[in-house]
Design a protein around this motif. Structure first.
Motif, PDB file in Angstrom:
ATOM      1  N   GLY A   1       0.294  10.067  21.194  1.00  0.00           N
ATOM      2  CA  GLY A   1      -0.329   9.163  20.255  1.00  0.00           C
ATOM      3  C   GLY A   1      -0.254   9.596  18.810  1.00  0.00           C
ATOM      4  N   ARG A   2       0.425  10.711  18.499  1.00  0.00           N
ATOM      5  CA  ARG A   2       0.468  11.190  17.128  1.00  0.00           C
ATOM      6  C   ARG A   2       1.207  10.224  16.209  1.00  0.00           C
ATOM      7  N   GLY A   3       2.217   9.525  16.749  1.00  0.00           N
ATOM      8  CA  GLY A   3       2.948   8.578  15.924  1.00  0.00           C
ATOM      9  C   GLY A   3       2.063   7.446  15.436  1.00  0.00           C
ATOM     10  N   ALA A   4       1.201   6.928  16.315  1.00  0.00           N
ATOM     11  CA  ALA A   4       0.290   5.850  15.934  1.00  0.00           C
ATOM     12  C   ALA A   4      -0.690   6.319  14.874  1.00  0.00           C
ATOM     13  N   TRP A   5      -1.190   7.557  15.006  1.00  0.00           N
ATOM     14  CA  TRP A   5      -2.112   8.088  13.998  1.00  0.00           C
ATOM     15  C   TRP A   5      -1.416   8.215  12.646  1.00  0.00           C
ATOM     16  N   ALA A   6      -0.154   8.673  12.676  1.00  0.00           N
ATOM     17  CA  ALA A   6       0.581   8.844  11.413  1.00  0.00           C
ATOM     18  C   ALA A   6       0.797   7.505  10.722  1.00  0.00           C
ATOM     19  N   HIS A   7       1.157   6.477  11.487  1.00  0.00           N
ATOM     20  CA  HIS A   7       1.358   5.145  10.909  1.00  0.00           C
ATOM     21  C   HIS A   7       0.050   4.605  10.339  1.00  0.00           C
ATOM     22  N   SER A   8      -1.057   4.840  11.040  1.00  0.00           N
ATOM     23  CA  SER A   8      -2.354   4.357  10.570  1.00  0.00           C
ATOM     24  C   SER A   8      -2.761   5.053   9.289  1.00  0.00           C
ATOM     25  N   ARG A   9      -2.524   6.365   9.214  1.00  0.00           N
ATOM     26  CA  ARG A   9      -2.875   7.102   8.005  1.00  0.00           C
ATOM     27  C   ARG A   9      -2.040   6.652   6.819  1.00  0.00           C
ATOM     28  N   ALA A  10      -0.753   6.390   7.059  1.00  0.00           N
ATOM     29  CA  ALA A  10       0.121   5.930   5.975  1.00  0.00           C
ATOM     30  C   ALA A  10      -0.331   4.565   5.456  1.00  0.00           C
ATOM     31  N   ALA A  11      -0.713   3.678   6.377  1.00  0.00           N
ATOM     32  CA  ALA A  11      -1.193   2.351   5.963  1.00  0.00           C
ATOM     33  C   ALA A  11      -2.491   2.476   5.172  1.00  0.00           C
ATOM     34  N   LEU A  12      -3.361   3.397   5.588  1.00  0.00           N
ATOM     35  CA  LEU A  12      -4.617   3.592   4.871  1.00  0.00           C
ATOM     36  C   LEU A  12      -4.372   4.165   3.483  1.00  0.00           C
ATOM     37  N   ASP A  13      -3.391   5.057   3.358  1.00  0.00           N
ATOM     38  CA  ASP A  13      -3.043   5.619   2.048  1.00  0.00           C
ATOM     39  C   ASP A  13      -2.587   4.523   1.089  1.00  0.00           C
ATOM     40  N   ARG A  14      -1.771   3.591   1.601  1.00  0.00           N
ATOM     41  CA  ARG A  14      -1.288   2.496   0.756  1.00  0.00           C
ATOM     42  C   ARG A  14      -2.442   1.591   0.319  1.00  0.00           C
ATOM     43  N   LEU A  15      -3.376   1.360   1.240  1.00  0.00           N
ATOM     44  CA  LEU A  15      -4.517   0.513   0.910  1.00  0.00           C
ATOM     45  C   LEU A  15      -5.407   1.176  -0.138  1.00  0.00           C
ATOM     46  N   GLU A  16      -5.616   2.485  -0.010  1.00  0.00           N
ATOM     47  CA  GLU A  16      -6.497   3.182  -0.948  1.00  0.00           C
ATOM     48  C   GLU A  16      -5.918   3.214  -2.362  1.00  0.00           C
ATOM     49  N   LYS A  17      -4.604   3.141  -2.492  1.00  0.00           N
ATOM     50  CA  LYS A  17      -3.999   3.091  -3.819  1.00  0.00           C
ATOM     51  C   LYS A  17      -4.392   1.817  -4.551  1.00  0.00           C
ATOM     52  N   LEU A  18      -4.691   0.764  -3.804  1.00  0.00           N
ATOM     53  CA  LEU A  18      -5.096  -0.505  -4.409  1.00  0.00           C
ATOM     54  C   LEU A  18      -6.595  -0.551  -4.704  1.00  0.00           C
ATOM     55  N   LEU A  19      -7.310   0.447  -4.236  1.00  0.00           N
ATOM     56  CA  LEU A  19      -8.765   0.461  -4.389  1.00  0.00           C
ATOM     57  C   LEU A  19      -9.210   1.516  -5.386  1.00  0.00           C
ATOM     58  N   ARG A  20      -8.379   1.777  -6.395  1.00  0.00           N
ATOM     59  CA  ARG A  20      -8.706   2.802  -7.387  1.00  0.00           C
ATOM     60  C   ARG A  20      -9.170   2.172  -8.693  1.00  0.00           C
ATOM     61  N   CYS A  21     -10.059   2.868  -9.353  1.00  0.00           N
ATOM     62  CA  CYS A  21     -10.623   2.404 -10.624  1.00  0.00           C
ATOM     63  C   CYS A  21      -9.549   2.398 -11.700  1.00  0.00           C
ATOM     64  N   SER A  22      -9.554   1.392 -12.544  1.00  0.00           N
ATOM     65  CA  SER A  22      -8.560   1.291 -13.618  1.00  0.00           C
ATOM     66  C   SER A  22      -8.791   2.304 -14.723  1.00  0.00           C
ATOM     67  N   ARG A  23      -9.926   3.000 -14.683  1.00  0.00           N
ATOM     68  CA  ARG A  23     -10.230   3.963 -15.742  1.00  0.00           C
ATOM     69  C   ARG A  23     -10.194   5.410 -15.259  1.00  0.00           C
ATOM     70  N   CYS A  24     -10.978   5.734 -14.226  1.00  0.00           N
ATOM     71  CA  CYS A  24     -11.012   7.120 -13.748  1.00  0.00           C
ATOM     72  C   CYS A  24      -9.968   7.394 -12.675  1.00  0.00           C
ATOM     73  N   THR A  25      -9.344   6.352 -12.134  1.00  0.00           N
ATOM     74  CA  THR A  25      -8.280   6.411 -11.107  1.00  0.00           C
ATOM     75  C   THR A  25      -8.775   6.948  -9.768  1.00  0.00           C
ATOM     76  N   ASN A  26     -10.073   7.169  -9.606  1.00  0.00           N
ATOM     77  CA  ASN A  26     -10.612   7.554  -8.304  1.00  0.00           C
ATOM     78  C   ASN A  26     -10.889   6.302  -7.477  1.00  0.00           C
ATOM     79  N   ILE A  27     -11.199   6.502  -6.189  1.00  0.00           N
ATOM     80  CA  ILE A  27     -11.586   5.368  -5.364  1.00  0.00           C
ATOM     81  C   ILE A  27     -12.804   4.701  -5.993  1.00  0.00           C
ATOM     82  N   LEU A  28     -12.778   3.370  -6.085  1.00  0.00           N
ATOM     83  CA  LEU A  28     -13.851   2.623  -6.742  1.00  0.00           C
ATOM     84  C   LEU A  28     -15.217   2.934  -6.137  1.00  0.00           C
TER      85      LEU A  28
END
Length: 264
Positions: free
Chosen positions: A30-57
């Motif tokens: 099941g490691r492949g499924a975990w890796a794909h899930s983590r990669a998808a979460l990383d992409r999503l978190e890039k869209l959830l960053r503050c326009s000023r401090c660049t951290n997660i909102l």
């Protein structure tokens, strides 16, 4: 005449473009499924960053004029001036609290804990070993762990001995939710604003158990809670047993299970 009929056992062809993509191959454990899930979460978190401090909102708010999204603390000093990214004029009436986005960020945080690639991932350990593991071995540290230990040791609740007066209007943190958190934490709601110079107020003989022992905050038992994004802030209060604090501080205390220090 040639027979143009297809054999009965032949599957009909799917037109190009409609054929579903095959699922990514998963490794046996099941490691492949975990890796794909983590990669998808990383992409999503890039869209959830503050326009000023660049951290997660954190407590995300949107400026109505330009629709840039910031943490509430990052944009509080820009009200009345302009957006820190595009300099579009920003006024208090332009601020829009995005509760749906806030819920999504909280969900992403929970998913991040579940998908964390180390030995602290309890779900991962259960799936690999196919048995239920002890939850305490994999629990989230700090606040959740302190809360569990506090309950097991029958210690005072987080807000035991503390009184809260909710001042003004609350949009980002609804007042009903704050009242429920105060009650669940052992605190009490005041119907009248406490007066710092009152003899009755200053002679209340309680100590905040969960404040840091080396801080004068342990003697503070009455808080005037307000929302930082409201139009008008109450005057600064930090006198004896009565202090003023924003609702974001209150929520941080709940998350960390500790009466956190307040800025001077």
């Amino acid at each position: 005449m040639p027979d143009n009929r297809q054999p009965r056992n032949r599957q009909p062809r799917i037109r190009s473009g409609n054929e579903p993509r095959s699922a990514p191959a998963m490794e046996p454990d099941g490691r492949g499924a975990w890796a794909h899930s983590r990669a998808a979460l990383d992409r999503l978190e890039k869209l959830l960053r503050c326009s000023r401090c660049t951290n997660i909102l954190r407590e995300p708010v949107c400026l109505g004029g330009c629709e840039h999204i910031f943490c509430s603390n990052c944009v509080s000093d820009c009200i009345g001036t302009g957006c820190p990214v595009c300099y579009t004029p920003a006024w208090i009436q332009d601020l829009k609290i995005n509760r749906q986005l806030d819920s999504m960020i909280q969900l992403c945080s929970k998913l991040r804990n579940l998908l964390h690639d180390n030995e602290l991932s309890g779900v991962k350990a259960c799936l690999r070993r196919k048995v239920c593991e002890q939850e305490e071995k994999y629990e989230i540290p700090e606040g959740p762990r302190r809360s569990r230990l506090n309950r097991e040791q029958l210690l005072p609740k987080l807000f035991d001995g503390c009184y809260f007066y909710l001042w003004g209007t609350f949009k980002h943190h609804p007042k009903d939710n704050l009242i429920k958190l105060v009650t669940a934490g052992g605190g009490q709601i005041l119907s009248r604003k406490p007066k710092p110079d009152s003899d009755v107020t200053q002679t209340i003989n309680t100590v905040a158990y969960h404040a840091r022992p080396d801080s004068d905050q342990r003697f503070c038992t009455q808080y005037i809670i307000y929302e930082a994004l409201c139009n008008y802030h109450p005057e600064r209060v930090r006198q004896g047993k009565v202090w003023k604090a924003p609702s974001s501080w209150f929520i941080d205390c709940v998350m960390s299970f500790e009466l956190l220090p307040l800025d001077s």
